[in-house]
Scaffold this active site. Sequence first.
Site, mmCIF file in Angstrom:
data_model
loop_
_atom_site.group_PDB
_atom_site.id
_atom_site.type_symbol
_atom_site.label_atom_id
_atom_site.label_comp_id
_atom_site.label_asym_id
_atom_site.label_seq_id
_atom_site.Cartn_x
_atom_site.Cartn_y
_atom_site.Cartn_z
ATOM 1 N N ARG A 28 -37.068 37.246 7.868
ATOM 2 C CA ARG A 28 -38.390 37.548 8.413
ATOM 3 C C ARG A 28 -38.448 38.785 9.305
ATOM 4 O O ARG A 28 -39.529 39.255 9.630
ATOM 5 C CB ARG A 28 -38.906 36.332 9.194
ATOM 6 C CG ARG A 28 -39.334 35.182 8.297
ATOM 7 C CD ARG A 28 -39.726 33.952 9.101
ATOM 8 N NE ARG A 28 -38.585 33.343 9.757
ATOM 9 C CZ ARG A 28 -38.664 32.389 10.680
ATOM 10 N NH1 ARG A 28 -39.843 31.943 11.058
ATOM 11 N NH2 ARG A 28 -37.577 31.883 11.213
ATOM 12 N N ARG A 37 -42.495 36.769 0.686
ATOM 13 C CA ARG A 37 -42.594 35.368 1.115
ATOM 14 C C ARG A 37 -44.044 34.875 0.998
ATOM 15 O O ARG A 37 -44.325 33.765 0.535
ATOM 16 C CB ARG A 37 -42.078 35.269 2.561
ATOM 17 C CG ARG A 37 -42.249 33.926 3.235
ATOM 18 C CD ARG A 37 -41.218 32.928 2.761
ATOM 19 N NE ARG A 37 -41.740 31.602 2.867
ATOM 20 C CZ ARG A 37 -41.684 30.773 3.891
ATOM 21 N NH1 ARG A 37 -41.166 31.058 4.761
ATOM 22 N NH2 ARG A 37 -42.164 29.601 3.998
ATOM 23 N N ASP A 74 -30.743 28.328 0.044
ATOM 24 C CA ASP A 74 -30.697 27.482 1.237
ATOM 25 C C ASP A 74 -29.602 26.438 1.063
ATOM 26 O O ASP A 74 -29.332 26.006 -0.065
ATOM 27 C CB ASP A 74 -32.057 26.794 1.451
ATOM 28 C CG ASP A 74 -32.156 26.185 2.837
ATOM 29 O OD1 ASP A 74 -31.834 24.989 2.992
ATOM 30 O OD2 ASP A 74 -32.539 26.896 3.786
ATOM 31 N N TYR A 149 -28.489 16.631 7.856
ATOM 32 C CA TYR A 149 -29.920 16.716 7.534
ATOM 33 C C TYR A 149 -30.360 15.535 6.673
ATOM 34 O O TYR A 149 -31.464 15.016 6.841
ATOM 35 C CB TYR A 149 -30.227 18.039 6.819
ATOM 36 C CG TYR A 149 -30.112 19.239 7.722
ATOM 37 C CD1 TYR A 149 -31.188 19.630 8.539
ATOM 38 C CD2 TYR A 149 -28.937 19.970 7.798
ATOM 39 C CE1 TYR A 149 -31.084 20.728 9.382
ATOM 40 C CE2 TYR A 149 -28.820 21.071 8.647
ATOM 41 C CZ TYR A 149 -29.899 21.442 9.439
ATOM 42 O OH TYR A 149 -29.799 22.523 10.283
#
Length: 339
Positions: A28, A37, A74, A149
């Site tokens: 970003r 994006r 990711d 996670y």
Amino acid sequence: MEQRKLMRVLNGETVSPPPVWLMRQAGRYLPEYREIRAKAGGFLDLCYDPDFATEVTLQPIRRFGFDGAILFSDILVIPDALDRGLHFVAGEGPKLTPLRVDEVASLDPSRAETHLAPVIATVARLREELPAETTLIGFCGAPFTVATYMIAGHGTPDQAPARLFGYRHPEAMEKLLYLLAEMSADYLIRQLTAGADCVQIFDSWAGVLDEACFEAYAIGPVRRMVEKVRAAKPDAKIIGFAKGAGAFLSTYREKTGVDAVGLDWQVPMGFAQDLQRSGPVQGNLDPLRLIAGGRALDEGVDRILQNLGSGPLIFNLGHGITPDAPIEHVEALLKRLRG
């Protein structure tokens, strides 16, 4: 063709100035990334679209000429392949369906190959489109970090849910880490087959573990992965990044078999020099020095070069670049490093 600079270091050579890439270098802080994006829609749409993922991987290479390009993806694509309800919430990050102990045995890896095919297609595209001198780095999350996670259903400050899960249900934890190690190794083998030159295993949460758990969760599963990858790809070069592992890093390389050790910014230079005596190291500029720029940045770069520059070093940050890093500071870092 002369071997790529970054690969020479992974083979134990000292290269001056050292090759450089930055974790999260496609991100970003780049206006061109924000533009793509916005077009892609969701973050996962970006990861699973070879056109978009190839483009954002190439952006920092075009702009800065880094020596390494890391696949844009990711670490949570593996639990996504296990159908754990992965989605990203703006301002909050990843969310998954929290994993119950009675669900571990029924996790089904059979759809992983099909589900991850677009990522593998991106790797193949990248090898064709990258400059010949640029090393293509594939990656995955380490089993423990991915498990944190899955168990909590989101990121937590100290990964207490996963640690408690391991203490209360050691057999289920072992089963989960074994499954993730097998799937992740297969995923890395596919990336290497598609054209990745080397791979990195990200254990972003290794630093929360005590000694016994580090051995069981951070070393054991990664060693299994390394063995499985090397059985298929004997020449595979593997970087292990166990963030926050501190003093455990000295046994980490030896016991996992990774070729290079990624260092976070808290690793002391004297200790980093000791680690470098047994093989290549990667790191370890504090990402906040990149934001600060000026003297703080120059001193950080110089200190790493003075202490680690005369051995096998891949210059990098000690963790990912943040969205508020000014582009001109990245340019200043490269000028200082290559000057």
